[in-house]
Design an enzyme around this catalytic site. Structure first.
Site, mmCIF file in Angstrom:
data_model
loop_
_atom_site.group_PDB
_atom_site.id
_atom_site.type_symbol
_atom_site.label_atom_id
_atom_site.label_comp_id
_atom_site.label_asym_id
_atom_site.label_seq_id
_atom_site.Cartn_x
_atom_site.Cartn_y
_atom_site.Cartn_z
ATOM 1 C CB CYS A 1 -5.838 7.783 14.398
ATOM 2 S SG CYS A 1 -6.413 8.014 12.711
ATOM 3 C CE LYS B 1 -5.026 2.509 11.661
ATOM 4 N NZ LYS B 1 -3.982 3.400 11.224
ATOM 5 N N GLY C 1 -2.834 12.719 20.902
ATOM 6 C CA GLY C 1 -4.103 13.325 20.478
ATOM 7 C C GLY C 1 -4.305 12.986 19.019
ATOM 8 C CB ALA D 1 8.101 13.160 28.006
ATOM 9 C CE LYS E 1 -10.932 7.284 14.144
ATOM 10 N NZ LYS E 1 -10.828 5.871 13.774
HETATM 11 N N1 LIG Z 1 -6.928 10.548 8.968
HETATM 12 C C1 LIG Z 1 -5.963 9.703 9.272
HETATM 13 O O1 LIG Z 1 -4.828 10.092 9.583
HETATM 14 C C2 LIG Z 1 -6.200 8.222 9.210
HETATM 15 C C3 LIG Z 1 -5.089 7.368 9.147
HETATM 16 C C4 LIG Z 1 -5.315 5.991 9.080
HETATM 17 C C5 LIG Z 1 -6.613 5.492 9.104
HETATM 18 N N2 LIG Z 1 -7.653 6.359 9.197
HETATM 19 C C6 LIG Z 1 -9.018 5.777 9.193
HETATM 20 O O2 LIG Z 1 -9.565 5.906 7.880
HETATM 21 C C7 LIG Z 1 -10.987 6.143 7.952
HETATM 22 C C8 LIG Z 1 -11.321 7.436 7.236
HETATM 23 O O3 LIG Z 1 -10.685 8.486 7.931
HETATM 24 P P1 LIG Z 1 -10.615 9.974 7.344
HETATM 25 O O4 LIG Z 1 -9.716 10.722 8.257
HETATM 26 O O5 LIG Z 1 -10.338 9.916 5.894
HETATM 27 O O6 LIG Z 1 -12.139 10.434 7.583
HETATM 28 P P2 LIG Z 1 -12.839 11.772 7.077
HETATM 29 O O7 LIG Z 1 -13.869 12.089 8.083
HETATM 30 O O8 LIG Z 1 -11.800 12.784 6.689
HETATM 31 O O9 LIG Z 1 -13.557 11.333 5.713
HETATM 32 C C9 LIG Z 1 -14.617 10.446 5.635
HETATM 33 C C10 LIG Z 1 -15.458 10.828 4.417
HETATM 34 O O10 LIG Z 1 -16.435 9.827 4.189
HETATM 35 C C11 LIG Z 1 -17.595 10.458 3.699
HETATM 36 N N3 LIG Z 1 -18.749 9.557 3.838
HETATM 37 C C12 LIG Z 1 -19.385 9.171 4.974
HETATM 38 N N4 LIG Z 1 -20.369 8.301 4.670
HETATM 39 C C13 LIG Z 1 -20.349 8.112 3.325
HETATM 40 C C14 LIG Z 1 -21.098 7.307 2.432
HETATM 41 N N5 LIG Z 1 -22.066 6.490 2.859
HETATM 42 N N6 LIG Z 1 -20.820 7.371 1.103
HETATM 43 C C15 LIG Z 1 -19.826 8.182 0.651
HETATM 44 N N7 LIG Z 1 -19.080 8.961 1.462
HETATM 45 C C16 LIG Z 1 -19.322 8.920 2.784
HETATM 46 C C17 LIG Z 1 -17.698 11.736 4.518
HETATM 47 O O11 LIG Z 1 -18.538 12.710 3.917
HETATM 48 C C18 LIG Z 1 -16.219 12.152 4.577
HETATM 49 O O12 LIG Z 1 -15.882 13.034 3.526
HETATM 50 C C19 LIG Z 1 -11.318 6.129 9.442
HETATM 51 O O13 LIG Z 1 -11.732 4.854 9.793
HETATM 52 C C20 LIG Z 1 -10.005 6.474 10.118
HETATM 53 O O14 LIG Z 1 -9.912 5.973 11.414
HETATM 54 C C21 LIG Z 1 -7.497 7.701 9.231
#
Ligand SMILES: NC(=O)c1ccc[n+]([C@@H]2O[C@H](COP(=O)([O-])OP(=O)(O)OC[C@H]3O[C@@H](n4cnc5c(N)ncnc54)[C@H](O)[C@@H]3O)[C@@H](O)[C@H]2O)c1
Length: 296
Positions: A262, A206, A259, A254, A265
């Site tokens: 993902c 990933k 941004g 370009a 970070k």
């Molecule tokens: N958004 C994207 O485009 C994307 C794409 C691929 C991977 N990811 C990865 O997937 C993961 C999630 O990303 P996201 O964008 O969905 O995040 P997000 O912030 O939209 O959602 C995370 C959710 O988890 C909940 N949460 C936190 N702690 C919790 C707990 N202990 N119990 C239950 N719920 C809890 C939060 O309240 C929130 O609603 C990250 O690691 C991110 O890097 C994101």
């Protein structure tokens, strides 16, 4: 039909949960955010993704998709528990693991039978093993077993639903072939390419994929800066380069740099992973620096 719980109903958890229910599974999406769950229970979707509203409504009506803040009960009711909580960038640039660890503790406390714990959040290499230790340390019933799988997410915001339903690959990492096979079987209706590997390699895939794409963006931005000085047209240069099938035309636009939620970070997080492992990842540091300079 599999019984799945998804912990974290954000972008990834909601989309994956909806898609898993769409292919016939019973899915409970849980979250600690009461407001988000209330919205979803009123059929209001907190994010905009084409087709998501209809998919959520359809599967809720058919009783295959539920939303709750009762995380413990949701864990107890399923055989497969996905972790899809956020892993934001901490002040030092590392991935903030507190939400993943809190989910792991909760799974341990509510492990009422054998479960496959699948990590979908983007996490540093070694997190699967950490989750295993935390679950193990918090188990109420020592005789109950569990497996750990890594199944990272590759969806893009804006086309998340179609990225999931027409997934072009599923990465499944585990040290237990049986657990990996169950997750492979879960993906069968998506008719996708499945790549099975060990836990650590899946976690690394990933970060390697995202930082490689970020590298392409920083590379073309650096070329654009030179083009400006020497009178070349970067759009033509990118188009010409992209004709080489080994390079491909994607991620060669370009502009102001990468941004979104993902790439920034994940590039910082991999730079930290490399530092911790004792490898000087000069190439990645330069990708990050190039991106920062591009904004000015
Ligand atoms: N958004 C994207 O485009 C994307 C794409 C691929 C991977 N990811 C990865 O997937 C993961 C999630 O990303 P996201 O964008 O969905 O995040 P997000 O912030 O939209 O959602 C995370 C959710 O988890 C909940 N949460 C936190 N702690 C919790 C707990 N202990 N119990 C239950 N719920 C809890 C939060 O309240 C929130 O609603 C990250 O690691 C991110 O890097 C994101």
């Amino acid at each position: 039909m599999k019984k799945i719980t998804v912990i974290g109903t954000g972008y990834v958890g909601l989309v994956s949960g909806a898609c898993f229910s769409e292919i016939g599974n019973r899915v409970i999406c849980c979250d600690v955010d009461q407001r988000k769950i209330d919205l979803l229970n009123r059929n209001e979707i907190p994010i905009y993704e084409p087709g998501l509203q209809e998919m959520v409504t359809r599967n809720k009506e058919q009783g295959r998709l539920l939303f709750t803040t009762e995380v413990g009960e949701a864990i107890e009711a399923s055989d497969i528990v996905y972790i899809a909580v956020g892993t934001p960038m901490s002040e030092t640039g590392e991935a903030d693991m507190r939400y993943v660890m809190s989910a792991a503790r909760k799974i341990g406390e509510h492990l009422n039978g054998h479960k496959i714990i699948v990590n979908k959040s983007t996490v540093p290499v070694g997190t699967g093993e950490l989750v295993r230790e935390v679950v193990q340390a918090n188990k109420k019933y020592p005789w109950i077993g569990f497996d750990i799988v890594s199944n990272p997410e590759f969806l893009r915001e804006g086309s998340a639903l179609s990225d999931c339903m027409n997934m072009d690959r599923a990465i499944i990492g585990s040290d237990n072939p049986e657990a990996a096979s169950v997750i492979e079987e879960l993906h069968a209706p998506f008719k996708t390419k499945v790549f099975k590997t060990d836990l650590e390699s899946a976690e690394m895939i990933k970060y390697a994929a995202n930082t490689f794409l970020a590298t392409k963006i920083s590379f073309i931005n650096a070329i654009a800066n030179i083009c400006e000085k020497v009178g070349a047209d970067v759009e033509d240069v990118a188009a010409g380069m992209g004709l080489d099938s080994r390079i491909g035309g994607k991620f060669l636009q370009a502009g102001i740099g990468y941004g979104g939620s993902c790439f920034p970070k994940d590039t910082y997080a991999l730079a930290h992973i490399a530092d911790k492992a004792g490898y000087e990842f000069d190439l990645l540091k330069s990708v990050i620096r190039t991106n920062q300079k591009q904004r000015f």
